[in-house]
Write a protein that holds these residues in place. Structure first.
Motif, PDB file in Angstrom:
ATOM      1  N   ARG A  59       0.808  -1.216   0.000  1.00 13.55           N
ATOM      2  CA  ARG A  59       0.000   0.000   0.000  1.00 13.55           C
ATOM      3  C   ARG A  59       0.843   1.269   0.000  1.00 13.55           C
ATOM      4  N   GLU A  60       1.880   1.316   0.832  1.00 13.79           N
ATOM      5  CA  GLU A  60       2.694   2.531   0.899  1.00 13.79           C
ATOM      6  C   GLU A  60       3.323   2.852  -0.455  1.00 13.79           C
ATOM      7  N   ILE A  61       3.748   1.837  -1.168  1.00  8.13           N
ATOM      8  CA  ILE A  61       4.323   2.027  -2.500  1.00  8.13           C
ATOM      9  C   ILE A  61       3.241   2.541  -3.448  1.00  8.13           C
ATOM     10  N   GLN A  62       2.078   1.909  -3.416  1.00  9.26           N
ATOM     11  CA  GLN A  62       0.970   2.313  -4.284  1.00  9.26           C
ATOM     12  C   GLN A  62       0.576   3.761  -4.034  1.00  9.26           C
ATOM     13  N   HIS A  63       0.464   4.126  -2.773  1.00  9.82           N
ATOM     14  CA  HIS A  63       0.053   5.486  -2.431  1.00  9.82           C
ATOM     15  C   HIS A  63       1.073   6.505  -2.918  1.00  9.82           C
ATOM     16  N   ALA A  64       2.349   6.209  -2.721  1.00 14.60           N
ATOM     17  CA  ALA A  64       3.404   7.126  -3.180  1.00 14.60           C
ATOM     18  C   ALA A  64       3.358   7.285  -4.694  1.00 14.60           C
ATOM     19  N   ILE A  65       3.175   6.180  -5.411  1.00 18.89           N
ATOM     20  CA  ILE A  65       3.118   6.235  -6.879  1.00 18.89           C
ATOM     21  C   ILE A  65       1.919   7.067  -7.340  1.00 18.89           C
ATOM     22  N   LEU A  66       0.765   6.827  -6.736  1.00 22.15           N
ATOM     23  CA  LEU A  66      -0.430   7.572  -7.142  1.00 22.15           C
ATOM     24  C   LEU A  66      -0.289   9.071  -6.862  1.00 22.15           C
ATOM     25  N   VAL A  67       0.259   9.433  -5.714  1.00 23.34           N
ATOM     26  CA  VAL A  67       0.458  10.848  -5.388  1.00 23.34           C
ATOM     27  C   VAL A  67       1.468  11.476  -6.340  1.00 23.34           C
ATOM     28  N   GLY A  68       2.592  10.808  -6.548  1.00 23.35           N
ATOM     29  CA  GLY A  68       3.640  11.359  -7.410  1.00 23.35           C
ATOM     30  C   GLY A  68       3.194  11.538  -8.843  1.00 23.35           C
ATOM     31  N   ILE A  69       2.555  10.532  -9.397  1.00 24.42           N
ATOM     32  CA  ILE A  69       2.079  10.643 -10.783  1.00 24.42           C
ATOM     33  C   ILE A  69       1.034  11.750 -10.889  1.00 24.42           C
ATOM     34  N   GLU A  70       0.161  11.849  -9.900  1.00 24.25           N
ATOM     35  CA  GLU A  70      -0.868  12.893  -9.932  1.00 24.25           C
ATOM     36  C   GLU A  70      -0.227  14.286  -9.944  1.00 24.25           C
ATOM     37  N   LEU A  71       0.813  14.478  -9.147  1.00 25.44           N
ATOM     38  CA  LEU A  71       1.507  15.771  -9.141  1.00 25.44           C
ATOM     39  C   LEU A  71       2.173  16.043 -10.488  1.00 25.44           C
ATOM     40  N   ASP A  72       2.782  15.023 -11.083  1.00 25.45           N
ATOM     41  CA  ASP A  72       3.379  15.189 -12.415  1.00 25.45           C
ATOM     42  C   ASP A  72       2.326  15.586 -13.443  1.00 25.45           C
ATOM     43  N   VAL A  73       1.181  14.906 -13.413  1.00 24.91           N
ATOM     44  CA  VAL A  73       0.102  15.187 -14.370  1.00 24.91           C
ATOM     45  C   VAL A  73      -0.458  16.592 -14.150  1.00 24.91           C
ATOM     46  N   LEU A  74      -0.658  16.974 -12.909  1.00 26.52           N
ATOM     47  CA  LEU A  74      -1.159  18.325 -12.625  1.00 26.52           C
ATOM     48  C   LEU A  74      -0.176  19.381 -13.127  1.00 26.52           C
ATOM     49  N   ALA A  75       1.110  19.116 -13.003  1.00 27.92           N
ATOM     50  CA  ALA A  75       2.113  20.060 -13.523  1.00 27.92           C
ATOM     51  C   ALA A  75       2.037  20.140 -15.041  1.00 27.92           C
ATOM     52  N   GLU A  76       1.858  19.012 -15.711  1.00 29.47           N
ATOM     53  CA  GLU A  76       1.713  19.010 -17.175  1.00 29.47           C
ATOM     54  C   GLU A  76       0.543  19.874 -17.615  1.00 29.47           C
ATOM     55  N   LYS A  77      -0.519  19.844 -16.838  1.00 32.34           N
ATOM     56  CA  LYS A  77      -1.738  20.591 -17.174  1.00 32.34           C
ATOM     57  C   LYS A  77      -1.736  22.010 -16.609  1.00 32.34           C
ATOM     58  N   ASN A  78      -0.606  22.409 -16.027  1.00 34.16           N
ATOM     59  CA  ASN A  78      -0.474  23.741 -15.415  1.00 34.16           C
ATOM     60  C   ASN A  78      -1.511  23.979 -14.327  1.00 34.16           C
ATOM     61  N   LEU A  79      -1.831  22.946 -13.565  1.00 34.98           N
ATOM     62  CA  LEU A  79      -2.857  23.051 -12.536  1.00 34.98           C
ATOM     63  C   LEU A  79      -2.287  23.183 -11.122  1.00 34.98           C
ATOM     64  N   LEU A  80      -0.994  23.374 -10.999  1.00 30.20           N
ATOM     65  CA  LEU A  80      -0.385  23.664  -9.707  1.00 30.20           C
ATOM     66  C   LEU A  80      -0.135  25.163  -9.635  1.00 30.20           C
ATOM     67  N   SER A  81      -0.139  25.707  -8.452  1.00 29.44           N
ATOM     68  CA  SER A  81       0.139  27.136  -8.308  1.00 29.44           C
ATOM     69  C   SER A  81       1.650  27.372  -8.332  1.00 29.44           C
ATOM     70  N   GLU A  82       2.012  28.595  -8.667  1.00 26.22           N
ATOM     71  CA  GLU A  82       3.419  28.993  -8.645  1.00 26.22           C
ATOM     72  C   GLU A  82       3.817  29.296  -7.205  1.00 26.22           C
ATOM     73  N   PRO A  83       5.017  29.046  -6.855  1.00 27.41           N
ATOM     74  CA  PRO A  83       6.140  28.588  -7.663  1.00 27.41           C
ATOM     75  C   PRO A  83       6.236  27.069  -7.793  1.00 27.41           C
ATOM     76  N   LEU A  84       5.298  26.324  -7.124  1.00 28.73           N
ATOM     77  CA  LEU A  84       5.351  24.862  -7.182  1.00 28.73           C
ATOM     78  C   LEU A  84       5.299  24.355  -8.613  1.00 28.73           C
ATOM     79  N   LEU A  85       4.464  24.949  -9.439  1.00 25.62           N
ATOM     80  CA  LEU A  85       4.351  24.524 -10.830  1.00 25.62           C
ATOM     81  C   LEU A  85       5.708  24.533 -11.517  1.00 25.62           C
ATOM     82  N   SER A  86       6.424  25.620 -11.415  1.00 33.04           N
ATOM     83  CA  SER A  86       7.732  25.720 -12.074  1.00 33.04           C
ATOM     84  C   SER A  86       8.745  24.752 -11.472  1.00 33.04           C
ATOM     85  N   LEU A  87       8.717  24.609 -10.160  1.00 31.84           N
ATOM     86  CA  LEU A  87       9.649  23.680  -9.509  1.00 31.84           C
ATOM     87  C   LEU A  87       9.467  22.256 -10.024  1.00 31.84           C
ATOM     88  N   VAL A  88       8.209  21.836 -10.142  1.00 29.31           N
ATOM     89  CA  VAL A  88       7.923  20.473 -10.598  1.00 29.31           C
ATOM     90  C   VAL A  88       8.198  20.343 -12.095  1.00 29.31           C
TER      91      VAL A  88
END
Length: 176
Positions: A59-88
């Motif tokens: 579970r811990e591995i699954q949760h980390a993967i789901l959170v990480g991929i979601e953050l990557d996808v949100l960055a691709e879609k420019n859906l994170l706020s700055e400066p987090l968006l640029s950092l990612v």
């Protein structure tokens, strides 16, 4: 409070998200094989696949993967706020949250997993390098480190199992 999510649903979502990002169990198993075959020349790729599959059931591995991929996808879609968006998006070298998330899931597999993760993070072997060097495409800031984490955990798991098998064989020989 909502209904608990069944672990099978989380497992399937994890495998689906990895596949959507071009990461296969076999690609991770290739890294495990490369990391462990110097210590176990009789190692098979099938054993590496089995170890990756077992790690991906945690579970811990699954949760980390789901959170990480979601953050990557949100960055691709420019859906994170700055400066987090640029950092990612640029995978800022001093950001460190990507490694922290991945490293957190390694601790359950012991010191071999921790040192292997460090090696993989530094040397970017196999699909980790492909994910890390993708330009003008998907954001893989978290994913490359998470793949390194899974490979490190599977390598550690395998190393311990191989030692257990060796010791069992020695014990069996002593009884003969």
């Amino acid at each position: 409070m909502g209904k608990p999510i069944h672990s099978l649903e989380v497992h399937e979502a994890t495998l689906q998200k990895l596949a959507e990002r071009g990461v296969t169990i076999e690609a991770i198993a290739e890294i495990v094989y490369e990391m462990q075959v110097p210590y176990a020349p009789e190692l098979t790729k099938a054993a590496c696949v089995e170890s990756v599959v077992a790690v991906l059931k945690k579970r811990e591995i699954q949760h980390a993967i789901l959170v990480g991929i979601e953050l990557d996808v949100l960055a691709e879609k420019n859906l994170l706020s700055e400066p987090l968006l640029s950092l990612v998006k640029v995978d800022e070298g001093l950001f460190g949250c990507d490694e922290t998330l991945a490293l957190g899931s390694v601790f359950g597999y012991g010191s071999i997993a921790v040192t292997t993760f460090g090696h993989l993070d530094k040397h970017k072997i196999g699909i980790i390098e492909q994910l890390d060097t993708t330009k003008n495409g998907p954001v893989n800031t978290f994913l490359d480190d998470l793949v390194a984490s899974v490979a490190a955990c599977a390598s550690s798991r395998l190393a311990h199992r191989l030692r257990d098998e060796e010791e069992a064989n020695v014990t069996d020989q002593a009884l003969i």
